[in-house]
Enzyme design. Structure first.
Site, PDB file in Angstrom:
ATOM      1  N   ASP A 184     -11.146 -11.727  -0.493  1.00 10.86           N
ATOM      2  CA  ASP A 184     -12.333 -11.834  -0.900  1.00 10.86           C
ATOM      3  C   ASP A 184     -13.907 -12.975  -0.001  1.00 10.86           C
ATOM      4  OD1 ASP A 184     -12.040 -10.240  -3.481  1.00 10.86           O
ATOM      5  OD2 ASP A 184     -10.420 -11.681  -4.154  1.00 10.86           O
TER       6      ASP A 184
ATOM      7  N   ARG B 276     -14.112 -10.728   3.128  1.00  8.10           N
ATOM      8  CA  ARG B 276     -15.408 -10.120   2.670  1.00  8.10           C
ATOM      9  C   ARG B 276     -16.473 -11.034   2.137  1.00  8.10           C
ATOM     10  NH1 ARG B 276     -11.925  -6.582  -1.877  1.00  8.10           N
ATOM     11  NH2 ARG B 276     -11.463  -4.802  -0.014  1.00  8.10           N
TER      12      ARG B 276
ATOM     13  N   HIS C 175      -9.011 -12.490  -9.054  1.00  8.26           N
ATOM     14  CA  HIS C 175      -8.765 -11.476  -7.995  1.00  8.26           C
ATOM     15  C   HIS C 175      -9.541  -9.699  -9.058  1.00  8.26           C
ATOM     16  CE1 HIS C 175      -8.894  -9.084  -4.569  1.00  8.26           C
ATOM     17  NE2 HIS C 175      -8.248  -7.929  -4.972  1.00  8.26           N
TER      18      HIS C 175
HETATM   19  P1  NAD Z   1       0.680   2.294  -1.292  1.00  4.16           P
HETATM   20  O1  NAD Z   1       0.861   3.145  -2.651  1.00  4.16           O
HETATM   21  O2  NAD Z   1       0.117   2.536  -0.097  1.00  4.16           O
HETATM   22  O3  NAD Z   1       1.528   1.121  -1.291  1.00  4.16           O
HETATM   23  C1  NAD Z   1       2.615   1.112  -1.970  1.00  4.16           C
HETATM   24  C2  NAD Z   1       4.042   1.289  -1.374  1.00  4.16           C
HETATM   25  O4  NAD Z   1       4.949   0.146  -2.092  1.00  4.16           O
HETATM   26  C3  NAD Z   1       4.757   2.451  -1.422  1.00  4.16           C
HETATM   27  O5  NAD Z   1       5.305   2.723  -0.024  1.00  4.16           O
HETATM   28  C4  NAD Z   1       5.890   2.708  -2.321  1.00  4.16           C
HETATM   29  O6  NAD Z   1       6.943   3.380  -2.128  1.00  4.16           O
HETATM   30  C5  NAD Z   1       5.985   1.227  -2.550  1.00  4.16           C
HETATM   31  N1  NAD Z   1       6.990   0.484  -3.747  1.00  4.16           N
HETATM   32  C6  NAD Z   1       6.385   0.994  -4.788  1.00  4.16           C
HETATM   33  N2  NAD Z   1       7.268   0.662  -6.296  1.00  4.16           N
HETATM   34  C7  NAD Z   1       9.007  -0.292  -5.016  1.00  4.16           C
HETATM   35  C8  NAD Z   1       9.368  -1.085  -6.022  1.00  4.16           C
HETATM   36  N3  NAD Z   1       9.721  -0.724  -7.025  1.00  4.16           N
HETATM   37  N4  NAD Z   1       9.906  -1.611  -4.932  1.00  4.16           N
HETATM   38  C9  NAD Z   1       9.372  -1.299  -3.439  1.00  4.16           C
HETATM   39  N5  NAD Z   1       8.479  -1.170  -2.942  1.00  4.16           N
HETATM   40  C10 NAD Z   1       8.025  -0.137  -4.024  1.00  4.16           C
HETATM   41  O7  NAD Z   1      -0.559   1.480  -2.090  1.00  4.16           O
HETATM   42  P2  NAD Z   1      -1.231  -0.073  -1.137  1.00  4.16           P
HETATM   43  O8  NAD Z   1      -2.218   0.927  -0.637  1.00  4.16           O
HETATM   44  O9  NAD Z   1      -0.283  -0.514  -0.515  1.00  4.16           O
HETATM   45  O10 NAD Z   1      -1.120  -1.308  -1.768  1.00  4.16           O
HETATM   46  C11 NAD Z   1      -0.623  -1.716  -2.760  1.00  4.16           C
HETATM   47  C12 NAD Z   1      -1.193  -2.494  -3.923  1.00  4.16           C
HETATM   48  O11 NAD Z   1      -1.803  -3.317  -3.525  1.00  4.16           O
HETATM   49  C13 NAD Z   1      -1.489  -1.539  -4.901  1.00  4.16           C
HETATM   50  O12 NAD Z   1      -1.534  -2.295  -6.307  1.00  4.16           O
HETATM   51  C14 NAD Z   1      -3.466  -2.237  -4.796  1.00  4.16           C
HETATM   52  O13 NAD Z   1      -4.084  -2.828  -5.536  1.00  4.16           O
HETATM   53  C15 NAD Z   1      -2.901  -3.471  -4.252  1.00  4.16           C
HETATM   54  N6  NAD Z   1      -4.156  -4.022  -3.250  1.00  4.16           N
HETATM   55  C16 NAD Z   1      -4.246  -5.934  -3.611  1.00  4.16           C
HETATM   56  C17 NAD Z   1      -5.427  -6.265  -2.534  1.00  4.16           C
HETATM   57  C18 NAD Z   1      -5.568  -8.032  -2.806  1.00  4.16           C
HETATM   58  O14 NAD Z   1      -6.494  -8.451  -2.642  1.00  4.16           O
HETATM   59  N7  NAD Z   1      -4.819  -8.117  -3.757  1.00  4.16           N
HETATM   60  C19 NAD Z   1      -6.054  -5.722  -1.862  1.00  4.16           C
HETATM   61  C20 NAD Z   1      -6.168  -4.529  -1.778  1.00  4.16           C
HETATM   62  C21 NAD Z   1      -4.846  -3.368  -2.681  1.00  4.16           C
HETATM   63  C1  LMR Z   2      -9.705  -4.893  -2.881  1.00  6.78           C
HETATM   64  O1  LMR Z   2     -10.315  -5.788  -3.295  1.00  6.78           O
HETATM   65  O2  LMR Z   2      -9.870  -3.953  -1.854  1.00  6.78           O
HETATM   66  C2  LMR Z   2      -7.999  -4.549  -3.720  1.00  6.78           C
HETATM   67  O3  LMR Z   2      -7.920  -5.224  -5.250  1.00  6.78           O
HETATM   68  C3  LMR Z   2      -7.953  -2.785  -4.393  1.00  6.78           C
HETATM   69  C4  LMR Z   2      -8.985  -2.832  -5.279  1.00  6.78           C
HETATM   70  O4  LMR Z   2      -8.292  -2.057  -6.194  1.00  6.78           O
HETATM   71  O5  LMR Z   2      -9.301  -2.713  -5.052  1.00  6.78           O
END
Ligand code: NAD
Ligand code: LMR
Length: 333
Positions: free
Chosen positions: A170, A173, A197
């Site tokens: 955040d 951005r 968030h």
């Molecule tokens: P993705 O599906 O590409 O990757 C997730 C990974 O987690 C996969 O490789 C999957 O196999 C693994 N996984 C699932 N269950 C698991 C477990 N029990 N143990 C270990 N690994 C496991 O998803 P992504 O795009 O990498 O996003 C992941 C998460 O991050 C989402 O929940 C997304 O919303 C979040 N996210 C948060 C922010 C933030 O600012 N905090 C930003 C972007 C995304």
């Molecule tokens: C973000 O801010 O990009 C992440 O929390 C992923 C989402 O779901 O928007």
């Protein structure tokens, strides 16, 4: 005699090298892979431990050829010692495991799937690396962080100074969006973002920036609050932000490691167990957090807000309270 000296020398050289094992849980995912790569490029990381339910040994083999000094190991549930070995002696654990959004979803819509994933990983952290700094990326962060806290409390090892919800994206951005408007270098645009968030819980404090007038720019405020949606929409079903998130997660980990190594004045906004709104029943809040060798060193108050920001904060607190309560209730149930 010789053996004792040898052991002492080994112990000395280990501490002199300031060993920093960093674990990524969900390392094969959209965030996990570029995050792991960025961590491999960080000289402060001495050992990189990559865990996923599938594919982590392959990601680890690939990244291990990058010619920096750190060692890299990949773990799956049934290989290489599994999660326990992945977490053993970790100083920092980043958790991006879980499903991302598709267009039309809110972060809260991910709760049903991600809450149990994060709960189970938190249990493993509480058992195998209770003193590590835990950096939670998995959404909905407003609920997954309280889930981790409850799991650690139930295991009797909760240290509120070591648990962080990663809200760095955040801030990243906000500085980039402002620089686009002002034609400036984002490095010079320090925008404080507080709250949580997701959506209206994300509150940018432009009045405290170089451009206080921007707080009345409703489009900009909305863009910071809903920046994640922009990426979800553009990826059109293929997930949410991964590359910018990897950068933000790597920055947060770097800050924690810098502070752990004794550097003073390291400040990162993050979603932590915070005294700021506890009197309103809100136990977690993101504001500027000063980091130290023991994790959270000092939580900065918000400082002065203008009238627009006061209103944003009011909306934030209402939603945030519900999100936190949902996480706590899930773990207790
Ligand atoms: P993705 O599906 O590409 O990757 C997730 C990974 O987690 C996969 O490789 C999957 O196999 C693994 N996984 C699932 N269950 C698991 C477990 N029990 N143990 C270990 N690994 C496991 O998803 P992504 O795009 O990498 O996003 C992941 C998460 O991050 C989402 O929940 C997304 O919303 C979040 N996210 C948060 C922010 C933030 O600012 N905090 C930003 C972007 C995304
Ligand atoms: C973000 O801010 O990009 C992440 O929390 C992923 C989402 O779901 O928007």
């Amino acid at each position: 005699m010789f053996a004792a000296g040898f052991i002492q020398r080994r112990a000395f050289s280990a501490s002199a090298r300031n060993l920093s094992k960093v674990a990524v849980l969900g390392a094969s995912g959209g965030i996990g892979q570029p995050l792991s790569l960025l961590l491999k490029l960080n000289p402060k990381v001495t050992e990189l431990s990559l865990y996923d339910i599938r594919g982590a040994p392959g990601v680890a083999a690939d990244i291990s050829h990058v010619n920096t000094k750190s060692t890299v190991r990949g773990y799956e549930p049934s290989s290489g010692g599994g999660l326990a070995e992945a977490l053993k002696d970790a100083k920092v654990v980043l958790i991006p495991a879980g499903v991302p959004r598709k267009p039309g979803m809110t972060r809260d819509d991910l709760f049903n799937t991600n809450a149990s994933i994060v709960r189970d990983l938190a249990k493993a952290c509480a058992e195998h690396c209770p003193d590590a700094n835990i950096l939670v990326i998995s959404n909905p962060v407003n609920s997954t962080v309280p889930i981790c806290a409850e799991v650690f409390k139930a295991k009797g090892v909760y240290n509120p100074k070591r648990l962080f919800g990663v809200t760095t994206l955040d801030v990243v951005r906000a500085s980039r969006f402002v620089s686009e408007i002002k034609g400036s270098d984002p490095a010079d645009e320090n925008i404080t973002v507080v709250g949580g968030h997701s959506g209206v819980t994300i509150v940018p404090l432009f009045s405290q920036s170089n451009h206080p007038e921007l707080s009345s720019n409703a489009d900009l405020v909305k863009r910071v609050q809903f920046g994640g949606d922009e990426v979800v929409k553009a990826k059109d079903g293929a997930g949410s932000a991964t590359l910018s998130m990897a950068m933000a997660g790597a920055r947060m980990a770097e800050s924690v490691l810098r502070a752990a190594a004794g550097e003073k004045g390291v400040v990162e906004p993050s979603f932590v167990d915070s005294p700021l709104y506890k009197d309103q029943g809100i136990d977690f809040f993101s504001s500027k957090v000063e980091l130290g060798p023991n994790g959270v060193e000092k939580i900065h108050p918000l400082g002065p807000l203008d009238a627009v920001e006061e209103k944003l904060l009011e909306a934030c607190l209402g939603d945030l309270k519900k999100n936190i309560e949902k996480g706590v209730a899930f773990t207790k149930a």
